[in-house]
Design a protein around this motif. Structure first.
Motif, mmCIF file in Angstrom:
data_model
loop_
_atom_site.group_PDB
_atom_site.id
_atom_site.type_symbol
_atom_site.label_atom_id
_atom_site.label_comp_id
_atom_site.label_asym_id
_atom_site.label_seq_id
_atom_site.Cartn_x
_atom_site.Cartn_y
_atom_site.Cartn_z
ATOM 1 N N ILE A 197 -22.238 -20.765 3.158
ATOM 2 C CA ILE A 197 -22.453 -22.184 2.895
ATOM 3 C C ILE A 197 -22.093 -22.551 1.455
ATOM 4 O O ILE A 197 -22.064 -21.715 0.556
ATOM 5 N N SER A 198 -21.834 -23.838 1.279
ATOM 6 C CA SER A 198 -21.724 -24.447 -0.045
ATOM 7 C C SER A 198 -22.700 -25.613 -0.055
ATOM 8 O O SER A 198 -22.928 -26.249 0.976
ATOM 9 N N GLU A 213 -21.463 -22.222 -4.084
ATOM 10 C CA GLU A 213 -20.302 -22.167 -3.196
ATOM 11 C C GLU A 213 -20.148 -20.764 -2.632
ATOM 12 O O GLU A 213 -20.331 -19.770 -3.348
ATOM 13 N N GLY A 214 -19.822 -20.686 -1.337
ATOM 14 C CA GLY A 214 -19.599 -19.390 -0.706
ATOM 15 C C GLY A 214 -20.836 -18.509 -0.703
ATOM 16 O O GLY A 214 -20.744 -17.287 -0.839
ATOM 17 N N ILE A 215 -21.994 -19.118 -0.520
ATOM 18 C CA ILE A 215 -23.260 -18.385 -0.562
ATOM 19 C C ILE A 215 -23.623 -17.883 0.839
ATOM 20 O O ILE A 215 -23.699 -18.669 1.784
ATOM 21 N N PRO A 216 -23.875 -16.566 0.991
ATOM 22 C CA PRO A 216 -24.315 -16.067 2.302
ATOM 23 C C PRO A 216 -25.789 -16.367 2.529
ATOM 24 O O PRO A 216 -26.608 -16.243 1.618
ATOM 25 N N LEU A 217 -26.112 -16.780 3.726
ATOM 26 C CA LEU A 217 -27.495 -17.085 4.089
ATOM 27 C C LEU A 217 -27.767 -16.483 5.467
ATOM 28 O O LEU A 217 -27.101 -16.836 6.440
ATOM 29 N N ASP A 218 -28.707 -15.574 5.544
ATOM 30 C CA ASP A 218 -29.073 -14.950 6.815
ATOM 31 C C ASP A 218 -30.225 -15.731 7.428
ATOM 32 O O ASP A 218 -31.335 -15.747 6.884
ATOM 33 N N ARG A 252 -24.501 -30.864 6.770
ATOM 34 C CA ARG A 252 -25.863 -31.320 7.059
ATOM 35 C C ARG A 252 -26.597 -31.647 5.754
ATOM 36 O O ARG A 252 -26.350 -31.025 4.717
ATOM 37 N N THR A 253 -27.500 -32.612 5.863
ATOM 38 C CA THR A 253 -28.375 -32.926 4.736
ATOM 39 C C THR A 253 -29.709 -32.235 4.971
ATOM 40 O O THR A 253 -30.399 -32.513 5.962
ATOM 41 N N GLU A 296 -26.891 -31.342 0.157
ATOM 42 C CA GLU A 296 -25.754 -31.601 1.022
ATOM 43 C C GLU A 296 -25.072 -30.261 1.268
ATOM 44 O O GLU A 296 -24.460 -29.682 0.371
ATOM 45 N N VAL A 297 -25.212 -29.755 2.502
ATOM 46 C CA VAL A 297 -24.764 -28.402 2.829
ATOM 47 C C VAL A 297 -23.538 -28.444 3.734
ATOM 48 O O VAL A 297 -23.502 -29.182 4.718
ATOM 49 N N THR A 298 -22.545 -27.632 3.373
ATOM 50 C CA THR A 298 -21.359 -27.466 4.218
ATOM 51 C C THR A 298 -21.324 -26.028 4.718
ATOM 52 O O THR A 298 -21.360 -25.090 3.915
ATOM 53 N N VAL A 299 -21.282 -25.873 6.037
ATOM 54 C CA VAL A 299 -21.213 -24.542 6.636
ATOM 55 C C VAL A 299 -19.744 -24.160 6.775
ATOM 56 O O VAL A 299 -19.010 -24.757 7.569
#
Length: 480
Positions: A176-177, A193-198, A221-222, A244-247
């Motif tokens: 995600i960013s 930016e480019g953060i991994p989230l499990d 998504r917000t 404000e998240v972009t997958v």
């Protein structure tokens, strides 16, 4: 210098010290004579400055040093003549009469002051021949090794892209960013930016991950969350924020593989070698737990063997340390004493007992160690300091210098070493029987002991075992 004892009550002592004017004048003259040979003042040859001139220039400053030296000398004399062991530095009370102080500063009048002391109790060592302890010993189950390997494999496994239309589920990894805002304004640390989230791992702020379940690659998504009240950044704690998240990718975990490749990923040549290393590590953990329980039993026995008056200030300082932690933890948890089915007065009484136990055991261990001539080598301190520095990667040099330049901090390094050596000495004097137990039995009471000394107990009957254990671990603080 005349010294008279004026109070001897329990562990409290007071002495009156009188420095007569003649003695003060002699000390002042001697100091000025010494200064004469060193002073360099314009208009005078070295060593030829008149003493009277030096008195006018530096008389008060020199007399201040004279008085400080006299006070130190008096303290040393009191301790030596009365064979005292001090719990704290002496407290000095000078006269409130300013005229008396001024007369002493001019060496024209006597100076009487009071030295208040708090001494350590005399401790007669108890006979421990009747003490019998049980040391729980557990073998490492194969299931524990397998479970550890499974965790290692799960943490080391690969993830593969699920596809654009696939929805994210718990256990999936999102890339995600995001951009975070407070009241519409960006804040430091709120962009990534480019953060991994499990999903399901609880890595982010509570509520963040749940709002991304079902997301698809490319979706925006917000996410609305509120930072926890105890959040590390005070400017964010307790505040609502929007992200404000972009997958950018949805990935699914690949199958867990426990094989030689996994072993190599952890620097081992084969799976058998990895199993052996894991088993040894678990065995060390078991041994450490066994040692903790054995030590707890020993200190419980010691606590039952000794009863003596404790230095009030030591107890008060220890209690303040414990109580401050209690209040901090309760504030962070937003709890009251009523929530714990107790009252503040009852909790204070319980934690004061813990403070008293710490101090008592600290004094006992110090006395035992002194009589047994327990020594700590410089190499042992150095090794412990190296281990401490390793806990702060990238800051090793600063940590090293901090401890080397702060004797009190360095004493905190020496204290646990001293305590463990004294414990080893004591274990050689009591009966210790090994008892084979299961892993569950070895770690029994761990859940119950989670009510640490930093949390109030629900009832007097429910003793805070872990608090007492922590007290045992820090018992040496009183004697450091």
């Amino acid at each position: 210098m005349n010294v008279t004892e004026t109070l001897s009550q329990g562990l409290k002592r007071e002495f009156q010290v009188v420095l007569n004017a003649a003695d003060l004048k002699t000390r002042l003259d001697d100091s000025l004579q010494d200064l004469q040979g060193k002073a360099k003042i314009n208009g005078f040859r070295p060593g030829k400055v008149p003493v009277a001139h030096l008195r006018r220039l530096y008389g008060r400053s020199v007399m201040s040093d004279v008085l400080q030296n006299a006070v130190n000398e008096a303290n040393q004399k009191i301790v030596a003549d009365n064979n005292l062991k001090l719990a704290f530095e002496p407290q000095i009370r000078f006269p409130e009469n300013k005229e008396e102080i001024e007369a002493a500063m001019e060496a024209k009048g006597d100076l009487a002051f009071t030295v208040a002391l708090e001494v350590l109790p005399k401790i007669e060592l108890a006979d421990l021949s009747d003490v019998s302890l049980v040391k729980p010993v557990a073998e490492v189950p194969d299931a524990d090794v397998d479970a550890a390997l499974l965790r290692m494999a799960a943490g080391n496994r690969s993830y593969a892209t699920k596809g654009e239309k696939a929805k994210a589920e718990k256990g999936d990894r999102l890339i995600i960013s995001f951009v975070g805002t407070l009241d519409g304004e960006k804040f430091d640390g709120g962009t990534g930016e480019g953060i991994p989230l499990d999903l399901g791992a609880g890595q982010f702020i509570p509520g963040f991950e749940e709002q991304l379940e079902g997301a698809k690659t490319g979706e925006k998504r917000t996410v609305k969350v509120t930072f926890p009240e105890n959040y590390a950044a005070e400017n964010l704690a307790g505040k609502p924020a929007e992200f404000e998240v972009t997958v950018t990718d949805v990935q699914a975990p690949e199958a867990v593989k426990i094989d030689d490749e996994l072993a190599k990923a952890f620097g081992m040549e084969s799976l058998d070698k990895l199993k052996e290393a894991v088993s040894e590590q678990i065995g060390r953990d078991f041994a450490a737990q066994s040692r903790r329980k054995l030590k707890k039993g020993l200190l419980d026995a010691l606590d039952g063997k000794y009863s003596f008056e404790l230095p009030p200030t030591l107890v008060e300082q220890e209690f303040s340390s414990v109580w401050n932690q209690v209040e901090a933890d309760m504030k962070a948890a937003k709890k009251t004493f009523a929530d714990e089915d107790t009252t503040e007065d009852a909790a204070r009484a319980d934690y004061r007992k813990i403070a008293e136990r710490r101090v008592r055991l600290g004094l006992v261990l110090a006395e035992i160690g002194e009589q047994a001539k327990v020594q700590i080598s410089d190499d042992e301190v150095t090794q412990a300091l190296i281990e401490r520095a390793r806990q702060f990667p990238g800051q090793e040099k600063q940590v090293w210098e901090f401890y080397r330049k702060n004797p009190q901090a360095l004493a905190e390094i020496r204290a646990p070493i001293f305590e463990e050596k004294v414990v080893d000495h004591l274990l050689g004097q009591v009966k210790v029987e090994d008892q084979t137990v299961s892993r569950e039995a070895l770690y029994a009471d761990e859940d119950a002991e989670e009510t640490t000394e930093a949390k109030p107990k629900k009832a007097a009957a429910k003793k805070t075992k872990k608090a007492e254990a922590k007290a045992d671990e820090k018992a040496d603080d009183a004697s450091a």
